[in-house]
Design a protein around this motif. Sequence first.
Motif, PDB file in Angstrom:
ATOM      1  N   TYR A 163      55.146  -7.755  48.739  1.00  0.00           N
ATOM      2  CA  TYR A 163      54.516  -7.761  50.046  1.00  0.00           C
ATOM      3  C   TYR A 163      53.585  -8.955  50.133  1.00  0.00           C
ATOM      4  O   TYR A 163      53.064  -9.431  49.132  1.00  0.00           O
ATOM      5  CB  TYR A 163      53.751  -6.451  50.297  1.00  0.00           C
ATOM      6  CG  TYR A 163      52.691  -6.135  49.273  1.00  0.00           C
ATOM      7  CD1 TYR A 163      53.003  -5.384  48.140  1.00  0.00           C
ATOM      8  CD2 TYR A 163      51.374  -6.557  49.432  1.00  0.00           C
ATOM      9  CE1 TYR A 163      52.041  -5.084  47.192  1.00  0.00           C
ATOM     10  CE2 TYR A 163      50.411  -6.254  48.488  1.00  0.00           C
ATOM     11  CZ  TYR A 163      50.744  -5.513  47.378  1.00  0.00           C
ATOM     12  OH  TYR A 163      49.787  -5.212  46.433  1.00  0.00           O
ATOM     13  N   ALA A 164      53.400  -9.438  51.346  1.00  0.00           N
ATOM     14  CA  ALA A 164      52.476 -10.538  51.573  1.00  0.00           C
ATOM     15  C   ALA A 164      51.099  -9.966  51.889  1.00  0.00           C
ATOM     16  O   ALA A 164      50.970  -8.849  52.404  1.00  0.00           O
ATOM     17  CB  ALA A 164      52.947 -11.403  52.736  1.00  0.00           C
ATOM     18  N   THR A 165      50.096 -10.738  51.581  1.00  0.00           N
ATOM     19  CA  THR A 165      48.746 -10.259  51.809  1.00  0.00           C
ATOM     20  C   THR A 165      47.841 -11.416  52.199  1.00  0.00           C
ATOM     21  O   THR A 165      48.173 -12.585  51.970  1.00  0.00           O
ATOM     22  CB  THR A 165      48.210  -9.545  50.553  1.00  0.00           C
ATOM     23  OG1 THR A 165      46.924  -9.004  50.836  1.00  0.00           O
ATOM     24  CG2 THR A 165      48.107 -10.509  49.382  1.00  0.00           C
ATOM     25  N   GLY A 166      46.707 -11.076  52.779  1.00  0.00           N
ATOM     26  CA  GLY A 166      45.781 -12.124  53.181  1.00  0.00           C
ATOM     27  C   GLY A 166      44.391 -11.571  53.393  1.00  0.00           C
ATOM     28  O   GLY A 166      44.192 -10.356  53.479  1.00  0.00           O
ATOM     29  N   TRP A 167      43.456 -12.490  53.434  1.00  0.00           N
ATOM     30  CA  TRP A 167      42.068 -12.160  53.771  1.00  0.00           C
ATOM     31  C   TRP A 167      41.706 -12.897  55.058  1.00  0.00           C
ATOM     32  O   TRP A 167      41.972 -14.102  55.189  1.00  0.00           O
ATOM     33  CB  TRP A 167      41.123 -12.591  52.648  1.00  0.00           C
ATOM     34  CG  TRP A 167      41.174 -11.720  51.443  1.00  0.00           C
ATOM     35  CD1 TRP A 167      41.928 -11.897  50.325  1.00  0.00           C
ATOM     36  CD2 TRP A 167      40.423 -10.524  51.233  1.00  0.00           C
ATOM     37  NE1 TRP A 167      41.702 -10.888  49.431  1.00  0.00           N
ATOM     38  CE2 TRP A 167      40.786 -10.025  49.969  1.00  0.00           C
ATOM     39  CE3 TRP A 167      39.482  -9.817  51.983  1.00  0.00           C
ATOM     40  CZ2 TRP A 167      40.230  -8.855  49.425  1.00  0.00           C
ATOM     41  CZ3 TRP A 167      38.941  -8.655  51.459  1.00  0.00           C
ATOM     42  CH2 TRP A 167      39.310  -8.191  50.191  1.00  0.00           C
ATOM     43  N   TYR A 168      41.111 -12.151  55.958  1.00  0.00           N
ATOM     44  CA  TYR A 168      40.633 -12.684  57.223  1.00  0.00           C
ATOM     45  C   TYR A 168      39.129 -12.460  57.291  1.00  0.00           C
ATOM     46  O   TYR A 168      38.574 -11.628  56.558  1.00  0.00           O
ATOM     47  CB  TYR A 168      41.299 -11.978  58.401  1.00  0.00           C
ATOM     48  CG  TYR A 168      42.765 -12.284  58.576  1.00  0.00           C
ATOM     49  CD1 TYR A 168      43.709 -11.808  57.675  1.00  0.00           C
ATOM     50  CD2 TYR A 168      43.208 -13.047  59.647  1.00  0.00           C
ATOM     51  CE1 TYR A 168      45.064 -12.095  57.842  1.00  0.00           C
ATOM     52  CE2 TYR A 168      44.554 -13.334  59.826  1.00  0.00           C
ATOM     53  CZ  TYR A 168      45.476 -12.846  58.921  1.00  0.00           C
ATOM     54  OH  TYR A 168      46.812 -13.134  59.091  1.00  0.00           O
ATOM     55  N   ARG A 169      38.484 -13.149  58.197  1.00  0.00           N
ATOM     56  CA  ARG A 169      37.064 -12.908  58.416  1.00  0.00           C
ATOM     57  C   ARG A 169      36.730 -13.050  59.894  1.00  0.00           C
ATOM     58  O   ARG A 169      37.408 -13.765  60.626  1.00  0.00           O
ATOM     59  CB  ARG A 169      36.196 -13.851  57.590  1.00  0.00           C
ATOM     60  CG  ARG A 169      36.298 -15.315  57.990  1.00  0.00           C
ATOM     61  CD  ARG A 169      35.517 -16.187  57.010  1.00  0.00           C
ATOM     62  NE  ARG A 169      35.648 -17.600  57.322  1.00  0.00           N
ATOM     63  CZ  ARG A 169      35.232 -18.580  56.524  1.00  0.00           C
ATOM     64  NH1 ARG A 169      34.656 -18.288  55.354  1.00  0.00           N
ATOM     65  NH2 ARG A 169      35.380 -19.837  56.880  1.00  0.00           N
ATOM     66  N   GLN A 170      35.678 -12.353  60.271  1.00  0.00           N
ATOM     67  CA  GLN A 170      35.226 -12.419  61.651  1.00  0.00           C
ATOM     68  C   GLN A 170      33.705 -12.484  61.659  1.00  0.00           C
ATOM     69  O   GLN A 170      33.032 -11.547  61.212  1.00  0.00           O
ATOM     70  CB  GLN A 170      35.720 -11.223  62.463  1.00  0.00           C
ATOM     71  CG  GLN A 170      35.433 -11.340  63.948  1.00  0.00           C
ATOM     72  CD  GLN A 170      36.202 -10.337  64.774  1.00  0.00           C
ATOM     73  OE1 GLN A 170      36.706  -9.342  64.270  1.00  0.00           O
ATOM     74  NE2 GLN A 170      36.329 -10.606  66.069  1.00  0.00           N
ATOM     75  N   ALA A 171      33.199 -13.586  62.164  1.00  0.00           N
ATOM     76  CA  ALA A 171      31.760 -13.771  62.312  1.00  0.00           C
ATOM     77  C   ALA A 171      31.333 -13.292  63.699  1.00  0.00           C
ATOM     78  O   ALA A 171      32.156 -13.252  64.625  1.00  0.00           O
ATOM     79  CB  ALA A 171      31.397 -15.238  62.120  1.00  0.00           C
ATOM     80  N   PRO A 172      30.075 -12.948  63.872  1.00  0.00           N
ATOM     81  CA  PRO A 172      29.600 -12.481  65.190  1.00  0.00           C
ATOM     82  C   PRO A 172      29.892 -13.493  66.284  1.00  0.00           C
ATOM     83  O   PRO A 172      29.605 -14.685  66.143  1.00  0.00           O
ATOM     84  CB  PRO A 172      28.097 -12.322  64.978  1.00  0.00           C
ATOM     85  CG  PRO A 172      27.937 -12.062  63.523  1.00  0.00           C
ATOM     86  CD  PRO A 172      29.006 -12.890  62.863  1.00  0.00           C
ATOM     87  N   GLY A 173      30.505 -13.005  67.362  1.00  0.00           N
ATOM     88  CA  GLY A 173      30.808 -13.864  68.485  1.00  0.00           C
ATOM     89  C   GLY A 173      32.000 -14.772  68.310  1.00  0.00           C
ATOM     90  O   GLY A 173      32.281 -15.604  69.182  1.00  0.00           O
ATOM     91  N   LYS A 174      32.710 -14.617  67.202  1.00  0.00           N
ATOM     92  CA  LYS A 174      33.869 -15.476  66.940  1.00  0.00           C
ATOM     93  C   LYS A 174      35.125 -14.637  66.761  1.00  0.00           C
ATOM     94  O   LYS A 174      35.051 -13.444  66.490  1.00  0.00           O
ATOM     95  CB  LYS A 174      33.631 -16.342  65.703  1.00  0.00           C
ATOM     96  CG  LYS A 174      32.509 -17.351  65.858  1.00  0.00           C
ATOM     97  CD  LYS A 174      32.454 -18.285  64.669  1.00  0.00           C
ATOM     98  CE  LYS A 174      31.381 -19.349  64.850  1.00  0.00           C
ATOM     99  NZ  LYS A 174      31.328 -20.288  63.696  1.00  0.00           N
ATOM    100  N   GLU A 175      36.254 -15.291  66.897  1.00  0.00           N
ATOM    101  CA  GLU A 175      37.523 -14.618  66.689  1.00  0.00           C
ATOM    102  C   GLU A 175      37.796 -14.456  65.193  1.00  0.00           C
ATOM    103  O   GLU A 175      37.293 -15.216  64.367  1.00  0.00           O
ATOM    104  CB  GLU A 175      38.656 -15.405  67.344  1.00  0.00           C
ATOM    105  CG  GLU A 175      38.574 -15.458  68.866  1.00  0.00           C
ATOM    106  CD  GLU A 175      39.795 -16.121  69.491  1.00  0.00           C
ATOM    107  OE1 GLU A 175      39.884 -16.126  70.728  1.00  0.00           O
ATOM    108  OE2 GLU A 175      40.637 -16.639  68.739  1.00  0.00           O
ATOM    109  N   ARG A 176      38.609 -13.469  64.884  1.00  0.00           N
ATOM    110  CA  ARG A 176      39.012 -13.270  63.499  1.00  0.00           C
ATOM    111  C   ARG A 176      39.895 -14.443  63.075  1.00  0.00           C
ATOM    112  O   ARG A 176      40.800 -14.852  63.817  1.00  0.00           O
ATOM    113  CB  ARG A 176      39.772 -11.954  63.361  1.00  0.00           C
ATOM    114  CG  ARG A 176      40.048 -11.545  61.924  1.00  0.00           C
ATOM    115  CD  ARG A 176      40.667 -10.156  61.846  1.00  0.00           C
ATOM    116  NE  ARG A 176      39.763  -9.126  62.362  1.00  0.00           N
ATOM    117  CZ  ARG A 176      39.992  -7.825  62.236  1.00  0.00           C
ATOM    118  NH1 ARG A 176      41.081  -7.395  61.620  1.00  0.00           N
ATOM    119  NH2 ARG A 176      39.139  -6.952  62.725  1.00  0.00           N
TER     120      ARG A 176
END
Length: 115
Positions: free
Chosen positions: A32-45
């Motif tokens: 399976y593929a995997t990833g890490w995302y992040r989302q800062a306040p007021g910003k898109e993921r």
Amino acid sequence: QVQLVESGGGLVQPGGSLRLSCAASGIFGSMYATGWYRQAPGKERELVARLSTFGSTDYVDSAKGRFSISKDNAKNTVFLQMNNLKPEDTAVYYCNVLYRGNAYWGQGTQVTVSS
């Protein structure tokens, strides 16, 4: 039912390191593929790092040379090693898994980089 549980976030000073973990349950095998995302306040993921089914990696430019994504197939756990952290890395970090045509997300873990 696939479930993802992230851990390892916290408060760290600039230049410090953190290792995020994402424990996956309900997944059989390691294809399976995997990833890490992040989302800062007021910003898109945004995508931070991803690991393909066959082991290739990709990183957002701001993370290259500082972050490293890896996976322990025996434990179905995905890691994100983050070094030389900067205040702009502050965000909620989410683990993502693509498994059997479906996308799954964890609940997120907060990373705060501040002195």
